[in-house]
Design an enzyme around this catalytic site. Structure first.
Site: not given
Ligand code: ACO
Length: 428
Positions: A306, A363
């Site tokens: 991320h 996710d």
């Protein structure tokens, strides 16, 4: 803390003010940089660039903190509901009982699509990706509601916001029904927001359908966790597109397309396809992780890494726990979940991932839940879009009330040819 930064450029020195946020984040304000020095900044991927001041969502990527309007995501996940969170994000504070029932009621009354939408869906191929279908349908709202396109008229904004939140689940469910050749299910307003979506997705006119409370709650939680994430790619899209003063429907249509990309929301579909491929090809988790580390191999460990979180993603923590709870309650044994846990364990103890601070993101586990409740993988990112919609809208509303409002228009450092004479066709 110094009040300004000094920049020395040759024999010139200029002062650039320092701006401090409410959680101590500091920024150097460069708005006068070009006019005073002729220089611009260069920051590919905007990793060091703040595009706005915002009161909506706070993230501390080092400590794994996420708060909407100051409230920790863990508390909202535990105690709130998606429509309450949507209200919080868009209007700035938790609703009173009356405000919440007015809001829910208004959303409930706008869930139907104009009948002509059936023609729009009918014109799409059966295998149209739901994200493309949703983006087209949301864009088309601007043609059905020319009465609510002014981004600066509070009444028009209010009605278009309610229409969008109410209709996106219907549009996503229609996209799914179209792809499997089943009749579209009209919204059934005896259900709540999430229950209604499940009804439109999984109900059919020939059979009774009961919304499963475990499934409804799991989806409500997932929507809460996806509801906003400050200036991510699709939200920055909303702000940039919105800065041209175009209507909200066109803004959200663009954000849906932005979210679809595999490096952004599209990763949830990629994760489940990765897990299924590992299962079907009989690969070990270790083999796949080694592949994901190889630079000449294009496969990344999807659902890992991320831009902001460099310790853990608090959403992933909550989703992982929910994943075990939901599968347990539904009595589902998932080989894909086993593979996901194995991949996570291997990656978290592997130097490549440790050095680069790569952790599971939102996710990584969400798709396992979507899969367990019977959602086809090409619908995963559309579910993400339903969840993220209030965040996009909140950021768009904030954009339009920002005293620093300007059309978004980055600059560039030109690296192409210098002035070149035009060569007539015959001489080329
Ligand atoms: N698997 C393997 N290697 C990775 C991964 C991964 N999932 N993510 C990053 N890396 C490596 C990169 O190859 C790079 O290595 P290098 O320094 O040796 O070149 C390093 O880690 C840094 O990666 P960047 O791509 O430069 O980091 P950035 O902050 O630009 O990208 C992103 C973040 C896009 C999320 C990236 O980690 C990624 O592609 N992850 C997989 C896709 C994904 O899960 N996306 C969903 C993100 S959450 C969301 O948008 C909702």
């Amino acid at each position: 803390m110094p009040k300004a930064a000094e920049l020395h450029l040759g024999d010139k020195t200029i002062e650039l003010p320092i701006v401090e946020g409410s959680e101590g984040e500091r920024a150097i304000d460069i708005t006068r940089l070009r006019s005073e020095t002729g220089y611009i900044t260069l920051d590919p991927g905007y990793a060091n660039t703040g595009s706005c001041r915002s009161d909506i969502t706070f993230i501390d990527g080092e400590k794994g903190i996420l708060r909407y309007r100051g409230i920790p995501i863990e508390q909202l996940a535990d105690r709130s509901s998606f429509l309450e969170v949507a209200f919080l994000l868009m209007y700035g504070s938790l609703p009173s009982g009356d405000q919440l029932s007015y809001f829910k009621n208004s959303i409930r009354q706008h869930t139907m699509l104009h009948e002509d939408f059936k023609k729009l869906y009918g014109a799409l191929p059966k295998d149209a990706h739901p994200m493309a279908a949703c983006s087209a349908a949301v864009g088309a709202l601007a043609t059905f509601y020319p009465d609510s396109l002014d981004p600066r008229d509070p009444r028009e904004v209010e009605i278009s916001v309610h229409r969008l939140i109410a209709k996106l689940p219907t549009m996503a469910a229609y996209a799914y029904k179209h792809s499997i050749g089943q009749p579209f299910m009209f919204p059934n307003n005896r259900y709540d927001y999430v229950g209604n979506f499940l009804w439109m997705m999984f109900g059919n006119p020939c059979e009774d359908y009961e919304v499963d409370e475990t499934v409804r709650k799991a989806l409500d939680l997932l929507f809460i966790l996806h509801a906003d994430h400050e200036q991510n790619c699709s939200t920055s899209t909303a702000r940039l597109v919105g800065s041209s003063m175009v209507n909200l429907f066109s803004v959200i249509s663009a954000s849906i397309n932005s979210l679809w990309g595999p490096l952004h929301g599209g990763a949830n579909q990629q994760v489940i396809e990765m897990l299924a491929a590992i299962r079907d090809e009989g690969m070990t988790g270790r083999e796949f992780v080694e592949r994901a580390k190889t630079k000449d191999d294009t496969s990344r460990l999807m659902g890992f890494g991320h831009r902001v979180y460099k310790n853990f993603d608090p959403r992933a923590k909550i989703i992982k726990k929910a994943c075990f709870d939901v599968l347990n309650k539904l009595g589902v044994h998932s080989k894909l979940l086993e593979i996901a846990v194995e991949l996570e364990e291997i990656a978290l103890s592997d130097d490549y991932f440790i050095e680069r601070k790569l952790y599971p993101n939102v996710d990584f586990y969400s798709g396992v839940i979507y899969n367990a409740i019977g959602t086809p993988s090409n619908m995963f990112t559309a579910l993400f879009a339903i969840g993220r919609l209030p965040g996009w809208i909140a950021q768009w509303i904030e954009l339009h009330t920002d005293p620093d409002f300007k059309i978004g228009r980055p600059r560039q450092v030109y690296t192409g040819p210098n002035e070149t004479e035009y060569t007539p066709l015959a001489e080329r």
